[in-house]
Design a protein around this motif. Structure first.
Motif: not given
Lengths: 123, 223
Positions: A6-28
């Motif tokens: 479940m956490t693998v899916s979570l991390v992948n989804a978060v990284l995908r969203e971060a990439k969409k927004k060109n984010s360099k750092k996720v805070l929460e």
């Protein structure tokens, strides 16, 4: 039992969203976990920390909130919190799909999900 | 050296999402259900703890139903083919899923297994999940009916300790009923526990070694 996958899916989804927004750092990351799902919060947090290492998730906070189980009764129309059975002499406390009002079978309408609610990131 | 970026005010973005991580399995399960329905196949998933009698139950049902239906069987196990060998003796079309170390089947694995079966040549499908009372409750496979098997030798608290799987199941089979006296177990209590958790569940008592109670399981499943 399956917090890792479940956490693998979570991390992948978060990284995908971060990439969409060109984010360099996720805070929460805010995750809502249904009270009727079988996911243990401590283990989700542990795997989040391990799997996030070396990515832009490293050091970010996984905030978990609980969504309480909700049921619907087709017989009497009850809609509301799930009924728990308490047997204090055996230290037992468990959820049931029996209607708190009329005792019929009820359908679970909420509380089985594991939802990513929001991601706070630096852009 | 790893680059460290410190957040600065005004640059923080809160992205709202509503992504259900458990949804993918649910969607695949629906697809399996539709596929089976399209081919007019009745489907039953058997869940239960290790050694409770899942395979014996299926073997006994196959014995009684093989003239009526063309039966297929998907067996989930960690590494062996012991269960599928037991069932295939009866001329049943069998696909084995070895999960390796995974503690449950999921809809995706079942979808792959369905690709290996000739669905045109089947009327009834049994899916045996990996022996486990916890995870299978969370991951639906897409079968029409779900059965949970527990047995007397697992003790008097087996049902109340695993409410989630009883919430999910249509039929609860209490197996090894012949051992109740030796084990000092009150079967009516187990039955009452299952009905407290799920008032719609059909409870059937069996002795899968002799075939006792099997017709009642078949009846409860509408087969």
């Amino acid at each position: 039992m399956h917090e890792y996958s479940m956490t693998v899916s979570l991390v992948n989804a978060v990284l995908r969203e971060a990439k969409k927004k060109n984010s360099k750092k996720v805070l929460e990351v805010h995750l809502s976990v249904g009270s009727l799902s079988l996911l243990a919060h401590e283990q989700l947090k542990f795997w989040y920390k391990v799997l996030g290492k070396g990515t832009i998730l490293e050091g970010s906070n996984l905030r978990i909130s609980v969504e309480e189980g909700e049921v619907e009764c087709e017989d009497c129309g009850y809609k509301g919190p799930i009924r728990y059975e308490e047997r204090l002499y055996d230290h037992l406390f468990f959820p049931t799909v029996s209607c708190p009002r009329c005792g019929s079978f009820v359908k679970v309408v909420k509380g089985r999900e594991c939802i990513i609610k929001s991601i706070k990131m630096v852009i | 050296m790893r680059e460290v970026i410190v957040a600065e005010e005004g640059e923080i973005l809160d992205v709202e999402l509503s992504e259900n991580l458990l949804k993918m399995n649910e969607e695949l399960a629906s697809k399996n259900r539709e596929l089976l329905k399209k081919h007019g196949i009745k489907s039953v998933e058997i869940m239960g703890s290790i050694g409770s009698g899942k395979t014996s139950l299926i073997a006994e049902m196959v014995k009684r139903l093989k003239e009526k239906y063309r039966i297929g069987f998907i067996a989930g196990d960690l590494t062996t083919t012991i269960d599928s060998d037991r069932i295939s003796k009866n001329g049943v079309d069998v696909v084995q899923i070895n999960t390796g170390k995974e503690c449950h089947l999921d809809a995706n694995l079942v979808m792959k297994a369905l690709e290996r079966l000739d669905l045109e040549a089947l009327d009834l499908l049994f899916i045996e999940n990996v022996g486990n009372l916890i995870c299978p409750a969370e991951f639906r496979l897409g079968s029409e009916k779900r059965v949970v098997v527990v047995s007397i030798t697992e003790g008097p608290f087996m049902v109340v300790k695993h409410p989630f799987i009883f919430m999910e199941a249509d039929v609860a089979v209490i197996n090894k009923i012949d051992l109740a006296e030796a084990m000092g177990i009150e079967v009516s209590k187990l039955e009452k526990d299952a009905l407290t958790i799920n008032p719609r569940i059909k409870v059937v008592k069996t002795n899968c070694r002799t075939g006792g109670g099997i017709p009642k399981v078949i009846e409860a499943l509408g087969l």
